[in-house]
Design an enzyme around this catalytic site. Structure first.
Site, PDB file in Angstrom:
ATOM      1  CG  HIS A   1      64.987 -53.744  23.940  1.00  0.00           C
ATOM      2  ND1 HIS A   1      65.555 -54.932  24.161  1.00  0.00           N
ATOM      3  CD2 HIS A   1      64.252 -53.929  22.749  1.00  0.00           C
ATOM      4  CE1 HIS A   1      65.136 -55.719  23.174  1.00  0.00           C
ATOM      5  NE2 HIS A   1      64.472 -55.185  22.359  1.00  0.00           N
TER       6      HIS A   1
ATOM      7  NE  ARG B   1      65.021 -64.192  16.624  1.00  0.00           N
ATOM      8  CZ  ARG B   1      64.160 -63.426  16.104  1.00  0.00           C
ATOM      9  NH1 ARG B   1      64.558 -62.249  16.366  1.00  0.00           N
ATOM     10  NH2 ARG B   1      62.773 -63.665  15.931  1.00  0.00           N
TER      11      ARG B   1
HETATM   12  P1  AMP Z   1      62.460 -56.313  19.484  1.00  0.00           P
HETATM   13  O1  AMP Z   1      62.098 -56.431  20.877  1.00  0.00           O
HETATM   14  O2  AMP Z   1      63.268 -57.117  19.045  1.00  0.00           O
HETATM   15  O3  AMP Z   1      61.056 -56.240  18.579  1.00  0.00           O
HETATM   16  O4  AMP Z   1      63.301 -54.588  19.414  1.00  0.00           O
HETATM   17  C1  AMP Z   1      62.314 -53.679  19.807  1.00  0.00           C
HETATM   18  C2  AMP Z   1      62.962 -52.424  19.077  1.00  0.00           C
HETATM   19  O5  AMP Z   1      64.197 -52.384  19.608  1.00  0.00           O
HETATM   20  C3  AMP Z   1      63.057 -52.408  17.684  1.00  0.00           C
HETATM   21  O6  AMP Z   1      62.605 -51.143  17.138  1.00  0.00           O
HETATM   22  C4  AMP Z   1      64.375 -52.758  17.282  1.00  0.00           C
HETATM   23  O7  AMP Z   1      64.879 -52.314  16.041  1.00  0.00           O
HETATM   24  C5  AMP Z   1      65.094 -52.111  18.378  1.00  0.00           C
HETATM   25  N1  AMP Z   1      66.299 -53.002  18.595  1.00  0.00           N
HETATM   26  C6  AMP Z   1      66.524 -53.983  18.920  1.00  0.00           C
HETATM   27  N2  AMP Z   1      67.961 -54.338  19.049  1.00  0.00           N
HETATM   28  C7  AMP Z   1      68.589 -53.267  18.840  1.00  0.00           C
HETATM   29  C8  AMP Z   1      69.939 -52.621  18.825  1.00  0.00           C
HETATM   30  N3  AMP Z   1      70.926 -53.591  19.071  1.00  0.00           N
HETATM   31  N4  AMP Z   1      70.200 -51.506  18.788  1.00  0.00           N
HETATM   32  C9  AMP Z   1      69.285 -50.551  18.489  1.00  0.00           C
HETATM   33  N5  AMP Z   1      67.774 -50.648  18.394  1.00  0.00           N
HETATM   34  C10 AMP Z   1      67.474 -52.248  18.727  1.00  0.00           C
END
Ligand code: AMP
Length: 271
Positions: free
Chosen positions: A27, A177
């Protein structure tokens, strides 16, 4: 969001990173990219209940707002939007998006209603924040295609920027997760990316079908991991690949269960 409206009126360009919190380096990488290319950085933290098809997953989703805010402060985030459910969903939602094939396969097939929930919340967040650019991770590759389709469908004036997946030192894609994995599951989870790299090595030499079989055997050889799916698809439209020598980008997308924790990842196979 009055702050965002005022910023726009003052001709500042807004970079936006929507998240569900429990922030990790993935993030933060998105946020830093947004900060570097825009006048102002806005992040949102909202665990969107309507994108969870599994109530237990929603209940157990990690939350740590105070730590998230501290992390965002260290990178000079200009505004953080942390709405409550009432603010986003004052009334029950009835919108039903149809993105065709893209929302029916892989995550769409195994997590019914998931992408509809994602599209609804991102559409609302775009309306509220009105960003010039929005940053999404390739880690959620199918979600990225859904967001691009949403922007077209809703005629949003926002540029969608895809950012590469940030990984732990053993290759595991960072994910909120991951915190729910026990030590053995965490160790074994490194096999997911290792196997994706193995699939990439085999691409062009083995048929997509044979690679899929190989991936299934590799993942299921671990007592801690159970393959849900591995698909080899056209990166643009997510249609399954039939031939071995395509002249367009091809991506391998995987979902694996480690106990109760569901992990997804992907790799470009020919770029
Ligand atoms: P989330 O909080 O899981 O909904 O993710 C928010 C944003 O962060 C989304 O655009 C995800 O694709 C991105 N994201 C989550 N994990 C990663 C990662 N390991 N590398 C790059 N972007 C990520």
């Amino acid at each position: 969001m009055e702050w965002a409206a005022n910023a726009r009126k003052s001709h500042f360009e807004l970079g936006f990173v929507p998240t569900m919190g429990a922030l990790h380096q993935g993030h933060i990488d998105l946020a830093k990219r947004a900060k570097a290319k825009n006048d102002l950085l806005v992040c949102s933290i909202f665990v969107n209940p309507i994108q969870f098809n599994n109530p237990e997953d929603l209940k157990k989703y990690p939350r740590d707002l105070e730590r998230d805010l501290q992390r965002l402060q260290t990178i000079d985030c200009d505004a953080v939007f942390c709405p409550d459910e009432e603010e986003i969903y004052p009334e029950p939602v009835t919108t039903k998006y149809d993105f065709g094939h893209v929302d029916k396969v892989m995550e769409g097939k195994y997590r019914q209603g998931h992408f509809n929930g994602v599209a609804i919340v991102v559409n609302k967040l775009f309306d509220i924040v009105q960003p010039h650019r929005a940053y999404f991770g390739e880690k959620d590759f199918q979600q990225l295609q859904i967001i691009k389709a949403l922007v077209k469908k809703e005629k949003k004036e926002v540029e969608v920027i895809a950012c590469p997946t940030v990984r732990e030192s053993d290759g595991l894609a960072m994910s909120s997760r991951n915190a729910r994995l026990n030590p053995l599951q965490r160790k074994e989870a490194a096999k997911i990316f290792e196997t994706l790299e193995g699939a990439k090595k085999r691409f062009g030499f083995m048929s997509p079908r044979a690679i899929k079989k190989w991936v299934e055997q590799e993942i299921n050889a671990s007592s801690e991991l159970k393959l849900e799916y591995f698909e080899i698809v056209d990166a643009e439209n997510l249609l399954p690949l039939e031939k071995t020598d395509p002249d367009f980008p091809v991506v391998g997308c995987i979902a694996v269960n480690a106990g109760e924790v569901r992990l997804i990842d992907n790799i470009f196979l020919n770029v």
